[in-house]
Design a protein around this motif. Structure first.
Motif, PDB file in Angstrom:
ATOM      1  N   ALA A  11       2.778  -5.149   2.418  1.00  8.72           N
ATOM      2  CA  ALA A  11       1.887  -5.932   3.284  1.00  8.72           C
ATOM      3  C   ALA A  11       2.046  -7.428   3.068  1.00  8.72           C
ATOM      4  N   TYR A  55       0.888  -1.169   0.000  1.00 10.49           N
ATOM      5  CA  TYR A  55       0.000   0.000   0.000  1.00 10.49           C
ATOM      6  C   TYR A  55       0.920   1.211   0.000  1.00 10.49           C
ATOM      7  N   ARG A  73      -3.796 -13.372  12.845  1.00  8.78           N
ATOM      8  CA  ARG A  73      -4.386 -12.279  13.624  1.00  8.78           C
ATOM      9  C   ARG A  73      -4.747 -11.110  12.718  1.00  8.78           C
ATOM     10  N   ASN A  74      -5.380 -10.104  13.301  1.00 12.12           N
ATOM     11  CA  ASN A  74      -5.718  -8.883  12.555  1.00 12.12           C
ATOM     12  C   ASN A  74      -4.466  -8.240  11.985  1.00 12.12           C
ATOM     13  N   GLY A  75      -4.568  -7.772  10.775  1.00 16.72           N
ATOM     14  CA  GLY A  75      -3.477  -7.010  10.171  1.00 16.72           C
ATOM     15  C   GLY A  75      -2.345  -7.853   9.607  1.00 16.72           C
ATOM     16  N   MET A  76      -2.540  -9.181   9.519  1.00 14.55           N
ATOM     17  CA  MET A  76      -1.451 -10.050   9.046  1.00 14.55           C
ATOM     18  C   MET A  76      -1.428 -10.214   7.529  1.00 14.55           C
ATOM     19  N   GLY A  77      -2.493  -9.753   6.851  1.00 11.57           N
ATOM     20  CA  GLY A  77      -2.474  -9.775   5.388  1.00 11.57           C
ATOM     21  C   GLY A  77      -3.520 -10.662   4.737  1.00 11.57           C
ATOM     22  N   LYS A  78      -4.507 -11.121   5.502  1.00 21.34           N
ATOM     23  CA  LYS A  78      -5.515 -12.030   4.931  1.00 21.34           C
ATOM     24  C   LYS A  78      -6.358 -11.312   3.868  1.00 21.34           C
ATOM     25  N   SER A  79      -6.912 -10.157   4.238  1.00 20.03           N
ATOM     26  CA  SER A  79      -7.742  -9.442   3.257  1.00 20.03           C
ATOM     27  C   SER A  79      -6.900  -8.930   2.093  1.00 20.03           C
ATOM     28  N   THR A  80      -5.656  -8.575   2.369  1.00 19.69           N
ATOM     29  CA  THR A  80      -4.774  -8.123   1.279  1.00 19.69           C
ATOM     30  C   THR A  80      -4.536  -9.268   0.292  1.00 19.69           C
ATOM     31  N   LYS A  92      -7.669  -9.425  -1.771  1.00 23.45           N
ATOM     32  CA  LYS A  92      -7.735  -8.308  -2.723  1.00 23.45           C
ATOM     33  C   LYS A  92      -6.730  -8.510  -3.862  1.00 23.45           C
TER      34      LYS A  92
HETATM   35  N1  LIG Z   1      -6.091   0.337   2.387  1.00 25.94           N
HETATM   36  C1  LIG Z   1      -4.960   0.202   3.086  1.00 25.94           C
HETATM   37  N2  LIG Z   1      -4.017   1.169   3.094  1.00 25.94           N
HETATM   38  C2  LIG Z   1      -2.863   1.031   3.783  1.00 25.94           C
HETATM   39  N3  LIG Z   1      -2.530  -0.063   4.492  1.00 25.94           N
HETATM   40  C3  LIG Z   1      -3.428  -1.059   4.528  1.00 25.94           C
HETATM   41  C4  LIG Z   1      -4.682  -0.991   3.837  1.00 25.94           C
HETATM   42  N4  LIG Z   1      -5.360  -2.140   4.050  1.00 25.94           N
HETATM   43  C5  LIG Z   1      -4.571  -2.886   4.843  1.00 25.94           C
HETATM   44  N5  LIG Z   1      -3.415  -2.246   5.140  1.00 25.94           N
HETATM   45  C6  LIG Z   1      -2.304  -2.776   5.966  1.00 25.94           C
HETATM   46  O1  LIG Z   1      -1.891  -4.004   5.417  1.00 25.94           O
HETATM   47  C7  LIG Z   1      -1.626  -4.951   6.446  1.00 25.94           C
HETATM   48  C8  LIG Z   1      -2.501  -6.181   6.235  1.00 25.94           C
HETATM   49  O2  LIG Z   1      -3.862  -5.821   6.398  1.00 25.94           O
HETATM   50  P1  LIG Z   1      -5.066  -6.794   6.047  1.00 25.94           P
HETATM   51  O3  LIG Z   1      -4.735  -7.562   4.816  1.00 25.94           O
HETATM   52  O4  LIG Z   1      -6.307  -5.985   6.040  1.00 25.94           O
HETATM   53  O5  LIG Z   1      -5.039  -7.785   7.322  1.00 25.94           O
HETATM   54  P2  LIG Z   1      -6.082  -8.865   7.829  1.00 25.94           P
HETATM   55  O6  LIG Z   1      -7.149  -9.017   6.807  1.00 25.94           O
HETATM   56  O7  LIG Z   1      -5.263 -10.090   8.060  1.00 25.94           O
HETATM   57  O8  LIG Z   1      -6.629  -8.315   9.123  1.00 25.94           O
HETATM   58  C9  LIG Z   1      -1.885  -4.227   7.763  1.00 25.94           C
HETATM   59  O9  LIG Z   1      -0.655  -3.749   8.239  1.00 25.94           O
HETATM   60  C10 LIG Z   1      -2.798  -3.104   7.364  1.00 25.94           C
HETATM   61  O10 LIG Z   1      -2.627  -2.001   8.218  1.00 25.94           O
END
Ligand SMILES: Nc1ncnc2c1ncn2[C@@H]1O[C@H](COP(=O)(O)OP(=O)(O)O)[C@@H](O)[C@H]1O
Ligand SMILES: [Mg+2]
Length: 246
Positions: free
Chosen positions: A29, A24, A48-55, A58
């Motif tokens: 990430a 990002y 855990r939260n913020g580990m990159g699952k949703s990334t 995407k």
């Molecule tokens: N839109 C965004 N802009 C900047 N950083 C992002 C964004 N979305 C996620 N991140 C960062 O990317 C990392 C992974 O996030 P994310 O994939 O959402 O984690 P998870 O789904 O595992 O909770 C985190 O450090 C988060 O802060």
């Protein structure tokens, strides 16, 4: 790192991530994620939260550009396809936060992005979705913004199924739902698996997830730190403690 092989010699996976890297802006990430999903398989993505699952999700769907590695779908790179074409290639997404169209009715939400199943005689129809979620039939003329959280989740799943996917990705589909509704969603996920749909499931409820998933990947700070079967994960409570936090 790999505790249980699921070697399927000669069978190539539906989806293969090869060392994907995603950032990002200047903030990276994902650091080289490898992951495979075979036809009919249910794969869990944990961490855990913020580990990159949703990334990761995407990146698969073309909603976040890769800066390294590749995503292969049925052996072909998705890297240069836009999100719209990827969504019409047989990958269905139930996104984090549901994101139903608030100003469209339930019925309109279901047909807005519907797609015929190429090469398949019978795909998902409105009746099939209403059969799976009778509540949506009752609410079919209501606007997306007037639905409860559970109804919105059913609608998000129904909408993704109407694209007739071969792989359905569910990102925190039971998040924020009452226990009874959560149970409905897990039963739906189980029945989709029994119908042979491949699934990638992200969820904080490890109990039901372990019952439905065949294989698990654990993400830690944008890298896969472990993968294995539900049985292998059950035998390693310290993994759950250290990387999943339950
Ligand atoms: N839109 C965004 N802009 C900047 N950083 C992002 C964004 N979305 C996620 N991140 C960062 O990317 C990392 C992974 O996030 P994310 O994939 O959402 O984690 P998870 O789904 O595992 O909770 C985190 O450090 C988060 O802060
Ligand atoms: Mg997430």
């Amino acid at each position: 790192m790999i505790e249980t092989g699921r070697a399927r010699r000669g069978v190539s996976p539906l989806l293969r991530l090869r060392g994907i890297e995603t950032a990002y802006g200047g903030s990276q990430a994902l650091f080289g994620v490898d992951l495979e999903i075979h036809a009919g398989e249910c794969v869990a993505l944990l961490g855990r939260n913020g580990m990159g699952k949703s990334t990761t999700v995407k990146s698969i769907m073309g909603l976040q550009r890769l800066c390294g590695g590749d995503v292969e779908w049925r052996g072909r790179s998705l890297r240069r396809l836009g999100a719209h074409r990827i969504a019409r290639s047989g990958l269905g997404l139930v996104p984090e936060g549901r994101r139903v169209f608030p100003s469209l009715s339930v019925r309109e939400n279901l047909i807005a992005t519907a797609r015929e199943a190429p090469g398949r005689a019978v795909g998902w129809s409105l009746d099939d979705i209403y059969g799976m979620f009778p509540r949506l039939r009752e609410r079919q003329r209501n606007l997306g913004c007037h639905l409860s959280g559970g109804e919105q989740q059913m609608l998000a799943i129904g909408r993704a199924l109407m694209t007739n996917p071969d792989l359905l990705i569910l990102d925190e589909a039971t998040e924020g739902l009452a226990p009874l509704v959560r149970g409905d969603i897990w039963r739906c996920i189980q029945s989709l698996k029994e119908r042979g749909l491949a699934l990638l499931v992200i969820d904080k409820n490890l109990g039901p997830l372990m019952r439905v998933a065949d294989h698990h990947y654990i993400l830690e700070k944008g890298s896969v730190v472990w993968q294995g079967s539900s049985e292998a994960l059950r035998a390693r409570p310290e993994l759950v403690r250290d990387h999943i936090g339950m």
